[in-house]
Write a protein that holds these residues in place. Structure first.
Motif, PDB file in Angstrom:
ATOM      1  N   VAL A 113       0.844  -1.204   0.000  1.00 15.02           N
ATOM      2  CA  VAL A 113       0.000   0.000   0.000  1.00 15.02           C
ATOM      3  C   VAL A 113       0.875   1.249   0.000  1.00 15.02           C
ATOM      4  CG1 VAL A 113      -2.010  -1.010   1.155  1.00 15.02           C
ATOM      5  CG2 VAL A 113      -0.130  -0.103   2.526  1.00 15.02           C
ATOM      6  N   GLY A 114       0.302   2.349  -0.438  1.00 15.69           N
ATOM      7  CA  GLY A 114       0.987   3.635  -0.378  1.00 15.69           C
ATOM      8  C   GLY A 114       0.455   4.431   0.802  1.00 15.69           C
ATOM      9  N   TYR A 131      -1.751  11.195  -3.080  1.00 14.09           N
ATOM     10  CA  TYR A 131      -1.342   9.955  -2.407  1.00 14.09           C
ATOM     11  C   TYR A 131      -0.223   9.305  -3.217  1.00 14.09           C
ATOM     12  CZ  TYR A 131      -4.326   8.119  -6.095  1.00 14.09           C
ATOM     13  OH  TYR A 131      -4.864   7.842  -7.324  1.00 14.09           O
ATOM     14  N   SER A 132       0.385   8.297  -2.599  1.00 14.65           N
ATOM     15  CA  SER A 132       1.348   7.503  -3.359  1.00 14.65           C
ATOM     16  C   SER A 132       0.849   6.069  -3.391  1.00 14.65           C
ATOM     17  CB  SER A 132       2.732   7.557  -2.720  1.00 14.65           C
ATOM     18  OG  SER A 132       2.738   6.798  -1.529  1.00 14.65           O
ATOM     19  N   ARG A 133       1.172   5.384  -4.455  1.00 11.03           N
ATOM     20  CA  ARG A 133       0.945   3.932  -4.492  1.00 11.03           C
ATOM     21  C   ARG A 133       2.236   3.288  -4.974  1.00 11.03           C
ATOM     22  NH1 ARG A 133      -0.998   2.572 -10.018  1.00 11.03           N
ATOM     23  NH2 ARG A 133      -1.656   0.542  -9.262  1.00 11.03           N
ATOM     24  N   ARG A 134       2.403   2.034  -4.625  1.00 11.92           N
ATOM     25  CA  ARG A 134       3.684   1.389  -4.950  1.00 11.92           C
ATOM     26  C   ARG A 134       3.579   0.680  -6.294  1.00 11.92           C
ATOM     27  NH1 ARG A 134       7.110   2.420  -0.915  1.00 11.92           N
ATOM     28  NH2 ARG A 134       8.711   1.316  -2.087  1.00 11.92           N
ATOM     29  N   PRO A 461       7.543   4.019  -4.772  1.00 18.80           N
ATOM     30  CA  PRO A 461       6.351   4.854  -4.615  1.00 18.80           C
ATOM     31  C   PRO A 461       6.160   5.752  -5.837  1.00 18.80           C
ATOM     32  CG  PRO A 461       8.142   5.702  -3.265  1.00 18.80           C
ATOM     33  CD  PRO A 461       8.669   4.475  -3.952  1.00 18.80           C
TER      34      PRO A 461
END
Ligand code: NAP
Length: 475
Positions: A113-114, A131-134, A461
């Motif tokens: 998860v980010g 947001y960040s996501r991986r 990320p």
């Protein structure tokens, strides 16, 4: 006559030998650098499919591969025990761990998860939300050693697939069969073409091609320090996971329970015939218990049964090949010439070396400062906590250490001062849980393995920032 010209053309096949008698058990292709580049091409082509594989599908593939290994457990056990250095009992425990590593990888997939980002922390960014996501790294090159030919491959393949990457495994040329069998498990699980490939070949040729190919975005390497250093020099700009060797200390304080400690230390000194990155190489004993603990240890080591790996009664197997046995024997001889005393062991029979305990080893001897990677342990006394810490830290390695004591304050103080990636209290240096962060400081490596932790390295990320246009008057 043997052809010793390094430029001479090598056969297209690699003989896989049983190290206990050097009999040929199988042959695998000696893939060339060109063939490795072609494999990288297939992996690069498959990256989009790997990335788009939904989490539930990645989990299913990993679980099905684990089930396959479980259902063919005996085949895997025999393969490890034939091509590698482990006894049949050690091979059983490696297969159990490999199944667990794959299931752990499946579980961890849903935890990639980010996080949301507080863009409004800077005046002028109040309208930003994001947001960040991986995201996956892409093509990962996994280069693996001989001592855990299945589980250490799972430690790279499991997280690589969990993270949505494609992965090419270059297994050690002495033990490629376990990795090839693992590929069968993933084929059974229906992993799409190009997502996982096991390419056998020489490290200096096929391995080097994997390292230098610019389409490979990360090299996840487990092996020797010299090889690791060369790989970083050759590979240039990419990510690296480096799980290298060590020269692990285990410290026994005067209040330790020796009846409990000694058998555990012996286990850590002979596992995989000392060809283990967590091997108890330096045993530091408090001077007040030195003679008793030393004698108990040497006596227990002298009772270790080594020989036929396939016998249920064997405790310890051989060195991987003649060159390794020569190297370890030479290290023992050099220490003895410099004034060390051999308390037990030292004998050699083919690729087998008896469990060996040395004392009075000069601090400058190779077996004191470098990784021995064989069944040799150096014992020495220390006066107090400070000296134990100084001696433990006096090498340019730092993977793990062990401390035996019944005083929690002592344990905490020493553990805090040791320069390494993990300290095992009331255990030898040779304890690992596949779910824990695992790796070293100093010459022992860069980064951490352990399924959830390496997933962080095998993904990156990516930030999504929305500049939201609020209507005038919106508060
Ligand atoms: P190694 O000799 O360094 O070989 C490791 C792998 O690197 C093999 O697959 C080898 O292929 C390949 N290789 C060799 N030269 C290469 C090159 N120029 N470019 C790319 N790849 C190359 O190590 P090993 O003897 O198998 O393993 C022993 C070492 O691994 C010890 O130091 C041990 O402590 C360490 N280890 C560390 C951990 C850890 O988690 N920290 C765990 C286990 C082992 P070829 O076989 O074809 O030469």
């Amino acid at each position: 006559m043997a052809n010793n010209d390094p430029k001479a053309k090598k056969p297209r096949q690699i003989d896989v030998l049983d190290p206990q008698d050097d009999s040929v058990i199988d042959q695998v292709p000696r893939h060339t650098a060109q063939e490795m580049h072609e494999a990288v091409g297939r992996a690069a082509h498959a990256t989009e499919r790997a990335t788009r594989m939904p989490v539930h599908e990645r989990m299913r593939v990993l679980r099905d591969a684990a089930d396959y290994v479980e259902n063919h457990r005996q085949d895997f056990v025999e393969t490890i025990a034939r091509e590698g250095v482990k006894t049949i009992n050690e091979a059983r425990s490696e297969v159990a761990r490999a199944i667990w590593t794959l299931r752990l990888s499946a579980d961890e997939t849903r935890r990639i998860v980010g996080n949301t980002i507080a863009f409004d922390q800077r005046p002028g960014s109040e309208n930003r939300f994001g947001y960040s996501r991986r995201i996956p790294v892409g093509v990962i090159g996994a280069i693996t050693p001989f001592n855990d030919p299945l589980n250490l491959v799972c430690h790279k393949v499991g997280p690589a697939i969990a993270g949505g990457n494609t992965v090419i495994v270059k297994p050690h040329s002495a033990t490629p069969l376990s990795a090839l069998k693992l590929a069968e498990a993933f084929e059974y699980a229906g992993v799409e073409e190009g997502i996982l490939q096991v390419i056998t070949g020489d490290g200096s040729d096929a391995g080097d091609a994997l390292v230098t190919d610019e389409r490979v975005r990360m090299i996840s390497f487990t092996g020797g320090r010299k090889t690791g250093t060369k790989i970083i020099q050759r590979g240039g700009l990419k990510k690296y996971g480096m799980e290298l060797g060590s020269n692990s200390p285990t410290i026994v304080m005067d209040d330790a329970d020796l009846e409990q400690a000694i058998p555990m230390i012996v286990g850590g000194a002979i596992a995989a015939a000392g060809q283990n990155c967590l091997h108890v190489q330096r045993l530091l004993l408090h001077e007040s218990i030195y003679e008793r603990a030393r004698d108990m240890f040497a006596e227990a080591m002298s009772r270790i049964r080594y020989g036929d790996k396939r016998s249920e009664d064997t405790d310890m197997g051989p060195l991987i090949d003649r060159a390794a046995a020569d190297r370890v024997e030479q290290g023992i001889r050099e220490a003895l010439d410099a004034g060390a005393r051999c308390l037990t062991g030292g004998e050699r029979d083919g690729n087998f070396l008896a469990p060996t305990v040395l004392e009075n080893v000069p601090d400058t001897a190779e077996v004191a400062v470098e990784e021995v990677f064989g069944p040799v342990t150096c014992v020495s006394p220390f006066r107090d906590e400070d000296e134990a810490i100084a001696r433990a830290n006096a090498v340019d390695y730092g993977l793990q250490a062990g401390i035996f004591t019944s005083n929690v304050d002592t344990a905490f103080r020493i553990a805090d001062a040791l320069e390494c990636g993990g300290v095992m209290i009331n255990d030898s240096s040779d304890y690992r849980l596949d779910a824990m962060p695992f790796g070293g400081v100093k010459g022992s490596g860069i980064g951490r393995e352990g399924v959830g932790y390496v997933l962080n390295e095998m993904t990156e990320p990516k930030v999504y920032c929305f500049n939201i246009r609020f209507p005038r008057g919106w508060t």
